[in-house]
Scaffold this motif. Structure first.
Motif, mmCIF file in Angstrom:
data_model
loop_
_atom_site.group_PDB
_atom_site.id
_atom_site.type_symbol
_atom_site.label_atom_id
_atom_site.label_comp_id
_atom_site.label_asym_id
_atom_site.label_seq_id
_atom_site.Cartn_x
_atom_site.Cartn_y
_atom_site.Cartn_z
ATOM 1 N N LEU A 1 0.814 -1.211 0.000
ATOM 2 C CA LEU A 1 0.000 0.000 0.000
ATOM 3 C C LEU A 1 0.850 1.265 0.000
ATOM 4 O O LEU A 1 0.405 2.323 -0.455
ATOM 5 C CB LEU A 1 -0.921 -0.002 1.226
ATOM 6 N N MET A 2 2.074 1.175 0.478
ATOM 7 C CA MET A 2 2.943 2.352 0.515
ATOM 8 C C MET A 2 3.204 2.920 -0.874
ATOM 9 O O MET A 2 3.346 4.143 -1.028
ATOM 10 C CB MET A 2 4.266 2.002 1.187
ATOM 11 N N THR A 3 3.275 2.082 -1.879
ATOM 12 C CA THR A 3 3.591 2.598 -3.215
ATOM 13 C C THR A 3 2.434 3.389 -3.815
ATOM 14 O O THR A 3 2.658 4.486 -4.348
ATOM 15 C CB THR A 3 4.050 1.456 -4.138
ATOM 16 N N PRO A 4 1.170 2.940 -3.757
ATOM 17 C CA PRO A 4 0.083 3.845 -4.129
ATOM 18 C C PRO A 4 0.039 5.092 -3.237
ATOM 19 O O PRO A 4 -0.295 6.191 -3.706
ATOM 20 C CB PRO A 4 -1.176 2.981 -3.926
ATOM 21 N N GLY A 5 0.382 4.936 -1.961
ATOM 22 C CA GLY A 5 0.474 6.111 -1.091
ATOM 23 C C GLY A 5 1.524 7.083 -1.585
ATOM 24 O O GLY A 5 1.317 8.309 -1.583
ATOM 25 N N LEU A 6 2.656 6.538 -2.015
ATOM 26 C CA LEU A 6 3.710 7.385 -2.582
ATOM 27 C C LEU A 6 3.222 8.077 -3.848
ATOM 28 O O LEU A 6 3.561 9.239 -4.103
ATOM 29 C CB LEU A 6 4.944 6.532 -2.898
ATOM 30 N N ALA A 7 2.416 7.371 -4.646
ATOM 31 C CA ALA A 7 1.874 7.976 -5.866
ATOM 32 C C ALA A 7 1.038 9.202 -5.532
ATOM 33 O O ALA A 7 1.130 10.239 -6.213
ATOM 34 C CB ALA A 7 1.035 6.944 -6.629
ATOM 35 N N PHE A 8 0.222 9.132 -4.495
ATOM 36 C CA PHE A 8 -0.547 10.303 -4.065
ATOM 37 C C PHE A 8 0.374 11.393 -3.519
ATOM 38 O O PHE A 8 0.189 12.584 -3.808
ATOM 39 C CB PHE A 8 -1.573 9.906 -3.004
ATOM 40 N N PHE A 9 1.352 10.998 -2.723
ATOM 41 C CA PHE A 9 2.282 11.959 -2.125
ATOM 42 C C PHE A 9 3.034 12.729 -3.210
ATOM 43 O O PHE A 9 3.064 13.963 -3.217
ATOM 44 C CB PHE A 9 3.256 11.200 -1.221
ATOM 45 N N LEU B 1 -2.375 19.823 -2.296
ATOM 46 C CA LEU B 1 -1.826 19.511 -0.979
ATOM 47 C C LEU B 1 -2.632 18.448 -0.228
ATOM 48 O O LEU B 1 -2.048 17.661 0.528
ATOM 49 C CB LEU B 1 -1.697 20.787 -0.154
ATOM 50 N N PRO B 2 -3.970 18.377 -0.397
ATOM 51 C CA PRO B 2 -4.677 17.240 0.208
ATOM 52 C C PRO B 2 -4.162 15.887 -0.283
ATOM 53 O O PRO B 2 -4.094 14.925 0.492
ATOM 54 C CB PRO B 2 -6.135 17.471 -0.205
ATOM 55 N N PHE B 3 -3.794 15.772 -1.567
ATOM 56 C CA PHE B 3 -3.168 14.552 -2.072
ATOM 57 C C PHE B 3 -1.881 14.253 -1.296
ATOM 58 O O PHE B 3 -1.590 13.103 -0.946
ATOM 59 C CB PHE B 3 -2.826 14.708 -3.559
ATOM 60 N N VAL B 4 -1.084 15.295 -1.077
ATOM 61 C CA VAL B 4 0.193 15.123 -0.383
ATOM 62 C C VAL B 4 -0.037 14.593 1.032
ATOM 63 O O VAL B 4 0.639 13.662 1.485
ATOM 64 C CB VAL B 4 0.971 16.449 -0.341
ATOM 65 N N MET B 5 -1.003 15.187 1.732
ATOM 66 C CA MET B 5 -1.267 14.755 3.098
ATOM 67 C C MET B 5 -1.862 13.347 3.143
ATOM 68 O O MET B 5 -1.522 12.537 4.011
ATOM 69 C CB MET B 5 -2.179 15.764 3.791
ATOM 70 N N LEU B 6 -2.745 13.036 2.190
ATOM 71 C CA LEU B 6 -3.269 11.677 2.088
ATOM 72 C C LEU B 6 -2.140 10.689 1.832
ATOM 73 O O LEU B 6 -2.073 9.618 2.444
ATOM 74 C CB LEU B 6 -4.308 11.596 0.972
ATOM 75 N N GLY B 7 -1.252 11.046 0.914
ATOM 76 C CA GLY B 7 -0.135 10.168 0.605
ATOM 77 C C GLY B 7 0.756 9.915 1.808
ATOM 78 O O GLY B 7 1.185 8.779 2.059
ATOM 79 N N SER B 8 1.051 10.972 2.577
ATOM 80 C CA SER B 8 1.893 10.790 3.762
ATOM 81 C C SER B 8 1.207 9.910 4.794
ATOM 82 O O SER B 8 1.850 9.098 5.476
ATOM 83 C CB SER B 8 2.268 12.149 4.364
ATOM 84 N N GLY C 1 5.128 20.861 4.812
ATOM 85 C CA GLY C 1 6.197 20.603 5.752
ATOM 86 C C GLY C 1 5.834 19.503 6.733
ATOM 87 O O GLY C 1 6.658 18.631 7.051
ATOM 88 N N GLY C 2 4.589 19.502 7.219
ATOM 89 C CA GLY C 2 4.164 18.454 8.127
ATOM 90 C C GLY C 2 4.216 17.089 7.479
ATOM 91 O O GLY C 2 4.707 16.115 8.070
ATOM 92 N N ALA C 3 3.711 17.005 6.246
ATOM 93 C CA ALA C 3 3.731 15.733 5.521
ATOM 94 C C ALA C 3 5.159 15.280 5.238
ATOM 95 O O ALA C 3 5.492 14.098 5.386
ATOM 96 C CB ALA C 3 2.947 15.869 4.220
ATOM 97 N N SER C 4 6.006 16.217 4.850
ATOM 98 C CA SER C 4 7.408 15.884 4.561
ATOM 99 C C SER C 4 8.143 15.471 5.826
ATOM 100 O O SER C 4 8.995 14.574 5.797
ATOM 101 C CB SER C 4 8.108 17.079 3.915
#
Length: 420
Positions: A22-30, A204-211, A266-269
């Motif tokens: 699941l991390m790789t689809p998560g990375l795709a969103f991030f 940015l919502p994609f980024v936070m979802l991905g993280s 920054g929080g997600a990163s």
């Protein structure tokens, strides 16, 4: 030894395998959220194609290269082509009762996410066909030898005076991918307008979802690397909660002091920086060590991501600043914070302790050498692969494609109707 199935351990590792995948689809969103509108599908597809290609070659021959027997650069693939006849063996050598094919699947997800991580450094400008071919060559010639050296008793692990502690992939995954990302970024050159025009994240919502998905999956990544549902896995699980939390706080504090405002990006990163740094140390440090490593990584990575502007390399989505720097931090700090007084299933009592827990400089030297070996090997081999692709099929899209949008040119579609 005779194989006796442990259903509890097996069930846990099957779940952990799903979490890591699941991390790789998560990375795709991030990553997808961090690029501009015209590149989001291409960015996400670079993660998904990594699943497709690596999953196939892993079971055909790469697993044998990484985990087959032998002390050379590669493991032996004898008897491991296609994994025929391998289903009934324990295959772990530790008597934990997990079928070998479950191990194969778990390790495949590590190889997949490592390859996908590299894609963040080449956003907006790499040919999709070249990237697809790169995933196959790189996982075979770079990932497999480093995994074999660190986790399989191969040649690259023999340079250090002591065992290099890399519980879940500081060298194998993060330093490895970070160096490869830097090399590809240098070979590709900067994006048009880099440093001159804004290239802000489009979603940015994609980024936070991905993280969030990355963090969720990372519990399988770290705790699953114990290969058992036991107290050591519990320690890795807890540290995977603690380190990213304080890393995100440290990143936000740096932003507040430097820029005046803490940001969602920054929080997600910061979450990812903490996850990266605790990966090699997940079950090798106590809670105080996890807090220290997370805080140090969050603060330093927050500052390191701006180095690309100072030195002029276009690491599009901060693979170098987060994964290379964070991976080095976590790996090297184990020379100070490793605490194995109680022992684990993979290390004797106190023998690999860091300087702050009664150890000597041997372990610190081993951690530094392990990081350097991964940097040098990955850097040189990635450069050779990148140059070979560059001067054969080419690796960068045409300027007009980059300007108009790589999604439409490479995939014939766009993420949003208004982008047409």
């Amino acid at each position: 030894m005779d194989f006796t199935l442990d259903t509890g351990n097996t069930a846990w590792i099957i779940v952990a395998t799903a979490l890591v995948l699941l991390m790789t689809p998560g990375l795709a969103f991030f990553y997808g959220g961090m690029v501009r509108t015209k590149s989001v599908l291409n960015m996400m597809m670079m993660s998904f194609i990594s699943i497709f290609t690596v999953a196939v070659v892993w079971v055909v021959y790469v697993y044998g290269l990484a985990f087959g027997p032998g002390e050379g650069l590669f493991g032996s693939i004898s008897g491991l082509i296609g994994l025929n006849g391998y289903a009934d063996a324990d295959g772990l050598g530790a008597g934990v009762g997990i079928p070998a094919l479950v191990m194969v699947a778990f390790q495949a997800t590590f190889a997949i996410i490592t390859v996908a991580l590299i894609s963040g450094s080449v956003a907006d400008r790499m040919k999709f066909g070249a990237w697809t071919l790169f995933t196959v060559i790189w996982v075979s010639l770079v990932y497999a030898p480093i995994a074999h050296g660190v986790w399989g008793g191969g040649l690259l692990g023999s340079f250090s005076p002591s065992t290099v502690i890399d519980f879940a992939g500081g060298t194998v995954v993060h330093i490895n991918a970070g160096v490869a990302g830097l090399v590809l970024a240098l070979l590709l050159g900067t994006r048009k307008g880099f440093g001159k025009e804004p290239m802000k994240p489009h979603n940015l919502p994609f980024v936070m979802l991905g993280s969030a998905l990355l963090w969720f999956g990372w519990f399988g990544f770290n705790a699953g690397s114990e290969w058992a549902a036991d107290a050591t896995a519990g320690r890795a699980f807890l540290n995977t909660l603690v380190a990213p939390g304080i890393a995100a706080l440290a990143w936000l504090l740096v932003e507040k002091i430097r820029d005046g405002k803490p940001t969602s990006l920054g929080g997600a990163s910061g979450i990812v920086a903490g996850l990266v740094a605790i990966t090699p140390a997940a079950a090798a440090v106590d809670t105080w060590g996890a807090l220290a490593i997370g805080a140090i990584a969050g603060a330093i990575c927050a500052m390191a991501v701006s180095l690309k502007y100072k030195f002029g390399y276009d690491d599009s989505l901060d693979v170098v600043g987060v994964h290379l720097v964070g991976g080095v931090i976590g790996t090297v700090l184990l020379g100070f914070f490793a605490n194995l007084d109680e022992g684990t299933t993979w290390a004797p009592d106190g023998a690999l302790n860091g300087l702050f827990y009664g150890g000597d400089f041997t372990q610190l030297a081993s951690q530094i050498i392990g990081a350097l070996v991964a940097i040098v090997y990955s850097g040189v081999l990635t450069l050779i692969i990148g140059l070979a692709l560059k001067y054969t099929i080419g690796i960068r899209v045409a300027e007009e494609v980059e300007v108009a949008g790589i999604d439409l040119a490479e995939h014939g579609e766009t993420a949003y109707e208004e982008a047409l």
